[in-house]
Design an enzyme around this catalytic site. Structure first.
Site, PDB file in Angstrom:
ATOM      1  N   THR A 211      -4.157  -9.375   1.454  1.00  0.00           N
ATOM      2  CA  THR A 211      -3.539  -9.392   0.122  1.00  0.00           C
ATOM      3  C   THR A 211      -3.975 -10.634  -0.662  1.00  0.00           C
ATOM      4  OG1 THR A 211      -1.472  -9.259  -1.136  1.00  0.00           O
ATOM      5  CG2 THR A 211      -1.417 -10.539   0.920  1.00  0.00           C
TER       6      THR A 211
ATOM      7  N   ASN B  91       0.840  -1.208   0.000  1.00  0.00           N
ATOM      8  CA  ASN B  91       0.000   0.000   0.000  1.00  0.00           C
ATOM      9  C   ASN B  91       0.868   1.247   0.000  1.00  0.00           C
ATOM     10  OD1 ASN B  91      -1.995  -1.912   0.194  1.00  0.00           O
ATOM     11  ND2 ASN B  91      -2.387  -1.570   2.369  1.00  0.00           N
TER      12      ASN B  91
ATOM     13  N   HIS C  19       5.805  -0.610  -2.958  1.00  0.00           N
ATOM     14  CA  HIS C  19       5.223   0.134  -4.081  1.00  0.00           C
ATOM     15  C   HIS C  19       5.307   1.637  -3.855  1.00  0.00           C
ATOM     16  CE1 HIS C  19       2.693  -3.684  -5.045  1.00  0.00           C
ATOM     17  NE2 HIS C  19       3.921  -3.783  -5.482  1.00  0.00           N
TER      18      HIS C  19
HETATM   19  N1  APR Z   1      -9.517  -7.237   5.688  1.00  0.00           N
HETATM   20  C1  APR Z   1      -8.659  -8.147   5.160  1.00  0.00           C
HETATM   21  N2  APR Z   1      -8.641  -8.500   3.848  1.00  0.00           N
HETATM   22  C2  APR Z   1      -9.551  -7.917   3.046  1.00  0.00           C
HETATM   23  C3  APR Z   1     -10.508  -6.982   3.531  1.00  0.00           C
HETATM   24  C4  APR Z   1     -10.450  -6.639   4.918  1.00  0.00           C
HETATM   25  N3  APR Z   1     -11.285  -5.761   5.448  1.00  0.00           N
HETATM   26  N4  APR Z   1     -11.283  -6.590   2.471  1.00  0.00           N
HETATM   27  C5  APR Z   1     -10.820  -7.274   1.378  1.00  0.00           C
HETATM   28  N5  APR Z   1      -9.782  -8.063   1.721  1.00  0.00           N
HETATM   29  C6  APR Z   1      -8.955  -8.925   0.867  1.00  0.00           C
HETATM   30  C7  APR Z   1      -9.607  -9.418  -0.416  1.00  0.00           C
HETATM   31  O1  APR Z   1     -10.302 -10.627  -0.165  1.00  0.00           O
HETATM   32  C8  APR Z   1      -8.396  -9.638  -1.333  1.00  0.00           C
HETATM   33  O2  APR Z   1      -7.879 -10.958  -1.179  1.00  0.00           O
HETATM   34  O3  APR Z   1      -7.872  -8.135   0.437  1.00  0.00           O
HETATM   35  C9  APR Z   1      -7.359  -8.644  -0.791  1.00  0.00           C
HETATM   36  C10 APR Z   1      -7.068  -7.453  -1.698  1.00  0.00           C
HETATM   37  O4  APR Z   1      -6.450  -7.941  -2.851  1.00  0.00           O
HETATM   38  P1  APR Z   1      -5.997  -6.937  -4.018  1.00  0.00           P
HETATM   39  O5  APR Z   1      -7.070  -5.986  -4.289  1.00  0.00           O
HETATM   40  O6  APR Z   1      -5.487  -7.799  -5.106  1.00  0.00           O
HETATM   41  O7  APR Z   1      -4.830  -6.096  -3.324  1.00  0.00           O
HETATM   42  P2  APR Z   1      -3.266  -6.437  -3.188  1.00  0.00           P
HETATM   43  O8  APR Z   1      -3.027  -7.846  -2.825  1.00  0.00           O
HETATM   44  O9  APR Z   1      -2.715  -5.400  -2.292  1.00  0.00           O
HETATM   45  O10 APR Z   1      -2.742  -6.145  -4.700  1.00  0.00           O
HETATM   46  C11 APR Z   1      -1.374  -6.120  -4.921  1.00  0.00           C
HETATM   47  O11 APR Z   1      -1.684  -5.123  -7.068  1.00  0.00           O
HETATM   48  O12 APR Z   1      -2.837  -3.731  -8.312  1.00  0.00           O
HETATM   49  C12 APR Z   1      -1.666  -3.876  -7.727  1.00  0.00           C
HETATM   50  O13 APR Z   1      -0.207  -2.196  -6.976  1.00  0.00           O
HETATM   51  C13 APR Z   1      -1.417  -2.796  -6.691  1.00  0.00           C
HETATM   52  O14 APR Z   1      -0.369  -3.061  -4.522  1.00  0.00           O
HETATM   53  C14 APR Z   1      -1.335  -3.589  -5.387  1.00  0.00           C
HETATM   54  C15 APR Z   1      -0.989  -4.984  -5.851  1.00  0.00           C
END
Ligand code: APR
Length: 264
Positions: A203, A112, A129
């Protein structure tokens, strides 16, 4: 009582028994701070499709055009930008800062860019990032924090240039197509090599190189703990899985750890 009480106890014991605990944090961690995720059904990419992946190449190809576009966007943050502007840490962020103070969290590797771990009081944070409150030279990787003066920058038209190496200075946020800054990457790999326990917090672990880190910890004999309302491709490899929001679970988990380590 919660459906994950047994998992909460297992997770707390794994953390206390570990010698080097790190966390891999994703967009889900900041969802309860009002910042949308990218994937997971109601994410930004699900709604609007993925953005072009060549933003950085377009910057390098025509920096003046890029700088002019950036200048034109100033003051028009868009929904995501506004959510980032308004966001405050949630109980999950504060719980991680407390786990660090208890000596049972050695580093947070966050995907993040929202700076919320720092605002919540965490100190050992690797921002793979980047951080939206900082500026960075793409030549020498010098960074300017939000309190640092930018007076020393040399403006070439709309393009801010680094006073040390004449490199282009841009936001610290890693653009699509941009390589992860080497200095942060080295910190991340160094932390991953030392870890015998990794918390997977909000994540989907879908984006490399961050997605490689849990696999490396697991292959090194380390244990994984997942906090995510939804299943991921790593769930099966975890010693404990807490299917609930991080803002709800992490304060309880840290309370459990504090009880386990409290002097008898
Ligand atoms: N608490 C915990 N987990 C949650 C919650 C919550 N309140 N709400 C949603 N989630 C979970 C979802 O189920 C999903 O598995 O968080 C995850 C978010 O996944 P992504 O949107 O893919 O985010 P992330 O893993 O950070 O993506 C990685 O991708 O797009 C690029 O640069 C961007 O840093 C990002 C990277």
């Amino acid at each position: 009582m919660t459906v994950y009480d047994d998992q909460l106890d297992i997770a707390a014991r794994v953390i206390v028994e570990a010698s080097y605990v790190i966390a891999l944090v994703g967009a889900g961690m900041s969802k309860e701070s009002g910042i949308p995720t990218f994937r997971g059904g109601d994410g930004l990419w699900d709604k609007h499709g993925q953005p072009p992946m060549d933003g950085y190449q377009r910057l390098l190809a025509d920096p003046e055009k890029w700088a002019a576009e950036r200048a034109a966007q100033q003051g028009q943050p868009g929904d995501w930008g506004k959510a980032l502007d308004d966001a405050q840490p949630n109980p999950g962020h504060y719980a991680l800062a407390e786990l660090e103070r208890l000596g049972h969290l050695q580093c947070i590797i966050t995907q993040n860019i929202d700076n919320l771990h720092h605002v919540a009081g965490s100190t050992a944070v690797a921002e793979i990032h980047g951080n939206r409150t900082k500026q960075r030279c793409i030549g020498c990787m010098r960074r300017w924090g939000s309190d640092d003066s930018l007076d020393g920058l040399v403006m070439e038209g709309n393009i801010p240039r680094c006073p040390d190496c004449d490199g282009i200075v841009k936001g610290d946020t890693v653009m699509f197509g941009e390589p992860i800054p080497q200095d942060v990457l080295e910190v991340c790999f160094d932390q991953v090599r030392q870890a015998d326990c990794m918390l997977l917090l909000g994540t989907s672990a879908a984006v490399v190189p961050a997605a490689e880190f849990p696999v490396m910890v697991y292959r090194n004999g380390g244990r994984l703990i997942e906090v995510n309302p939804q299943e991921t491709h790593l769930s099966e490899a975890c010693s404990a899985v807490l299917r609930a929001p991080t803002g709800e679970v992490l304060p309880k988990l840290v309370e459990h750890v504090a009880e386990l380590i409290a002097p008898r």
